[in-house]
Design a protein around this motif. Structure first.
Motif, PDB file in Angstrom:
ATOM      1  N   LEU A   1      32.948  42.441  36.150  1.00 25.85           N
ATOM      2  CA  LEU A   1      32.404  42.212  37.484  1.00 25.85           C
ATOM      3  C   LEU A   1      31.276  43.189  37.778  1.00 25.85           C
ATOM      4  O   LEU A   1      31.252  44.307  37.268  1.00 25.85           O
ATOM      5  N   VAL A   2      30.361  42.738  38.617  1.00 25.94           N
ATOM      6  CA  VAL A   2      29.212  43.555  39.022  1.00 25.94           C
ATOM      7  C   VAL A   2      29.392  43.931  40.498  1.00 25.94           C
ATOM      8  O   VAL A   2      29.558  43.041  41.349  1.00 25.94           O
ATOM      9  N   PRO A   3      29.369  45.237  40.841  1.00 29.59           N
ATOM     10  CA  PRO A   3      29.510  45.643  42.244  1.00 29.59           C
ATOM     11  C   PRO A   3      28.181  45.571  42.981  1.00 29.59           C
ATOM     12  O   PRO A   3      27.107  45.646  42.374  1.00 29.59           O
ATOM     13  N   MET A   4      28.269  45.432  44.292  1.00 29.73           N
ATOM     14  CA  MET A   4      27.060  45.316  45.117  1.00 29.73           C
ATOM     15  C   MET A   4      27.191  46.119  46.394  1.00 29.73           C
ATOM     16  O   MET A   4      28.299  46.431  46.835  1.00 29.73           O
ATOM     17  N   LEU A   5      26.044  46.450  46.985  1.00 33.29           N
ATOM     18  CA  LEU A   5      25.935  47.011  48.335  1.00 33.29           C
ATOM     19  C   LEU A   5      26.720  48.305  48.526  1.00 33.29           C
ATOM     20  O   LEU A   5      27.271  48.561  49.610  1.00 33.29           O
ATOM     21  N   ALA A   6      26.777  49.164  47.525  1.00 35.17           N
ATOM     22  CA  ALA A   6      27.529  50.417  47.607  1.00 35.17           C
ATOM     23  C   ALA A   6      27.174  51.254  48.834  1.00 35.17           C
ATOM     24  O   ALA A   6      28.075  51.831  49.467  1.00 35.17           O
ATOM     25  N   PRO A   7      25.898  51.380  49.236  1.00 35.95           N
ATOM     26  CA  PRO A   7      25.581  52.223  50.402  1.00 35.95           C
ATOM     27  C   PRO A   7      26.197  51.737  51.705  1.00 35.95           C
ATOM     28  O   PRO A   7      26.301  52.505  52.670  1.00 35.95           O
TER      29      PRO A   7
ATOM     30  N   ARG B   1      27.433  36.087  35.331  1.00 35.44           N
ATOM     31  CA  ARG B   1      27.096  34.659  35.196  1.00 35.44           C
ATOM     32  C   ARG B   1      26.828  34.042  36.561  1.00 35.44           C
ATOM     33  O   ARG B   1      25.891  33.228  36.703  1.00 35.44           O
ATOM     34  N   TYR B   2      27.635  34.388  37.572  1.00 36.68           N
ATOM     35  CA  TYR B   2      27.365  33.843  38.917  1.00 36.68           C
ATOM     36  C   TYR B   2      26.006  34.329  39.415  1.00 36.68           C
ATOM     37  O   TYR B   2      25.232  33.576  40.021  1.00 36.68           O
TER      38      TYR B   2
ATOM     39  N   LEU C   1      36.370  35.854  39.043  1.00 33.51           N
ATOM     40  CA  LEU C   1      36.221  36.015  37.596  1.00 33.51           C
ATOM     41  C   LEU C   1      35.821  34.708  36.909  1.00 33.51           C
ATOM     42  O   LEU C   1      35.242  34.717  35.814  1.00 33.51           O
ATOM     43  N   ASP C   2      36.140  33.579  37.574  1.00 27.84           N
ATOM     44  CA  ASP C   2      35.755  32.279  37.032  1.00 27.84           C
ATOM     45  C   ASP C   2      34.384  31.825  37.539  1.00 27.84           C
ATOM     46  O   ASP C   2      34.059  30.638  37.483  1.00 27.84           O
TER      47      ASP C   2
END
Length: 303
Positions: A262-268, A177-178, A240-241
């Motif tokens: 939650l969605v993860p980002m920038l793993a590399p 959502r964010y 989470l909010d």
């Protein structure tokens, strides 16, 4: 001048009580592990110091004088109390009992202390754990703590440090959502255009700069946002909010990512680092309760 107990004089009083109770120099000497002649000299030295005759001696018997009897009546309870005190001290030496004061960062407490408490107290019911959960970097010795669980980056060099639970990894996370209607960051610098939920070590004036790894080199990024918290639980709750992007450890975020919350980002750009350590001052003698806690928490961290 009132006589006082100094140095070897305690040994003289102990010798006096032993002779009085056995009514025999030879039996008392055997109990004390010294020769009868040495014991006799010890008693003579005591009598000379007190200017009193404590025993009437013959070749066949040993009996207290009235002064000796009066001294014995006052000494025996004191000697019994000393023996009880020494036995109590030995209990702490020989068994895992007593208080262990622990200072633990919140993530470390959640990962390494909370899950073991039930099993720990089944095995060590006489140990009192006094746990302070706090992300501040404190002086363990000055604060009166026995041991700390903290990130490797803030472990003092003169401490014994034992790694717990393997390596950790931090990465940005946010709710779908964010992220809706916003550009997904493709490189760390893209976070500068987002509302980042920052975390600050307790007792430090500035928020923690997010750390990334590019081509094997670590670098820091000073992000910005509308919330700074010293409580990581608040940081995660705000994330989470849908407030913004948080920089979470895999222990905090893996389950939430797996569930789709939650969605993860920038793993590399998010490499592993040493994680949390159990640390304590170097010491020659370690209380059994502290040793039991250290050994137990290390064992559980390896499972």
């Amino acid at each position: 001048m009132t006589p006082t107990v100094q140095g070897s004089e305690f040994a003289q009083l102990r010798a006096f009580v032993s002779v009085a109770e056995h009514a025999s120099f030879s039996r008392a000497a055997e109990q004390l592990g010294i020769t009868p002649s040495s014991l006799s000299q010890t008693i003579r030295n005591l009598e000379e110091r007190l200017s009193l005759r404590l025993f009437n001696r013959t070749t066949r018997s040993v009996a207290l004088t009235p002064a000796g009897d009066a001294l014995l009546q006052r000494l025996r309870p004191a000697m019994d109390e000393i023996a009880a005190a020494l036995a109590n001290a030995s209990h702490f030496r020989d068994s895992a009992a007593g208080t262990v004061r622990v200072h633990a960062a919140r993530v470390a407490a959640s990962a390494h202390i909370e899950p073991i408490l039930g099993e720990f107290y089944e095995k060590y019911p006489e140990i009192l754990l006094d746990v302070t959960v706090d992300d501040a970097t404190v002086d363990i010795v000055a604060g009166g703590w026995d041991i700390a669980l903290r990130p490797g980056e803030v472990v003092e060099r003169d401490m014994v440090a034992v790694q717990l639970g393997g390596e950790l990894r931090q990465f940005p996370v946010a709710t779908a959502r964010y992220l809706e209607g916003r550009t997904m960051p493709e490189k760390p610098e893209d976070l500068l255009g987002h509302n980042c939920i920052r975390w600050r070590w307790a007792g430090r004036p500035l928020p923690y700069n997010w750390e990334f790894n590019r081509d094997g080199e670590w670098f820091e990024l000073a992000v910005s946002g509308s919330l700074i918290a010293t409580d990581r639980a608040m940081m995660m709750r705000a994330c989470l909010d849908h407030v913004g992007i948080a920089f979470a450890t895999n222990r905090e975020a893996d389950d939430l990512v797996a569930s789709g919350e939650l969605v993860p980002m920038l793993a590399p750009y998010c490499a592993y680092y040493p994680g949390y350590f159990l640390c304590y001052p170097k010491q020659r003698q370690m209380a059994p309760a502290l040793r039991a806690f250290i050994d137990f928490i290390r064992m559980k961290a390896r499972e």
